[in-house]
Design a protein around this motif. Structure first.
Motif, short mmCIF file in Angstrom:
data_model
loop_
_atom_site.label_atom_id
_atom_site.label_comp_id
_atom_site.label_asym_id
_atom_site.label_seq_id
_atom_site.Cartn_x
_atom_site.Cartn_y
_atom_site.Cartn_z
N ASP A 13 145.68 18.64 40.50
CA ASP A 13 144.58 17.83 41.00
C ASP A 13 143.44 18.68 41.55
N SER A 37 145.87 14.90 36.71
CA SER A 37 147.01 14.18 37.29
C SER A 37 148.12 14.08 36.26
N ALA A 38 149.32 13.80 36.76
CA ALA A 38 150.46 13.59 35.87
C ALA A 38 150.22 12.34 35.01
N GLU A 39 149.60 11.33 35.62
CA GLU A 39 149.32 10.11 34.87
C GLU A 39 148.38 10.39 33.69
N GLU A 40 147.37 11.21 33.93
CA GLU A 40 146.42 11.58 32.86
C GLU A 40 147.15 12.35 31.75
N LEU A 42 150.39 12.16 30.99
CA LEU A 42 151.28 11.23 30.28
C LEU A 42 150.50 10.32 29.35
N ALA A 43 149.33 9.85 29.77
CA ALA A 43 148.51 8.96 28.94
C ALA A 43 147.99 9.68 27.70
N SER A 53 152.52 22.72 36.14
CA SER A 53 152.11 21.60 36.97
C SER A 53 152.19 21.93 38.45
N GLY A 59 149.86 10.23 43.47
CA GLY A 59 150.58 9.54 42.40
C GLY A 59 151.86 10.27 42.06
N ILE A 60 152.08 10.53 40.80
CA ILE A 60 153.30 11.19 40.33
C ILE A 60 153.23 12.67 40.68
N GLU A 64 158.44 14.91 39.96
CA GLU A 64 158.66 13.59 39.33
C GLU A 64 158.26 13.63 37.86
N LEU A 65 157.18 14.34 37.53
CA LEU A 65 156.77 14.50 36.13
C LEU A 65 157.86 15.22 35.35
#
Length: 128
Positions: A13, A37-40, A42-43, A53, A59-60, A64-65
């Motif tokens: 981040d 981000s981890a969400e970015e 993963l998407a 990482s 978030g994640i 957790e990722l």
């Protein structure tokens, strides 16, 4: 597979960390993709040869990722970087399957060593 065919996904981040790690990765002849981000990550569905990482992210988290990827049977080599390097954190990351855990700030040669080891032992890098 040549180094230039290998892609490293960098998830952090902190933009300055992403930029610095990306520069180092590219200096090794590897391709780099950056995610805030981890969400970015993963998407995007990044098909990485290696993931680097941060641990602490909104978030994640990095662990957790890693656990999520391992839960999907994704054995991509994974390096965790963190400003909060405590024994419990290192143990959890290692147990989850991290190839390397580095505390920030880290020396460039320490990260290079982790990258080289992770790519050499990664699931898609076995030599016959």
């Amino acid at each position: 597979m040549s180094l230039s065919d290998q892609e490293v996904c960098i998830v952090d981040d902190d933009a300055s960390v992403r930029t610095a790690v990306s520069s180092l990765v590219r200096s090794l002849g590897l391709r780099a993709r950056l995610f805030a981000s981890a969400e970015e990550f993963l998407a995007a569905g990044c098909a990485a040869d290696l993931v680097i990482s941060d641990l602490q992210m909104p978030g994640i988290s990095g662990i957790e990722l890693l656990e999520l990827l391992r839960g999907r049977a994704d054995q991509v080599p994974f390096i965790v970087i963190t400003a909060f390097l405590q024994d419990a954190v290192k143990g959890r990351a290692t147990q989850a399957g991290a190839a390397c855990v580095l505390g920030k700030p880290f020396r460039a040669d320490a990260l290079i060593g982790c990258i080289e080891r992770a790519l050499a032992t990664g699931p898609d890098h076995t030599h016959v």
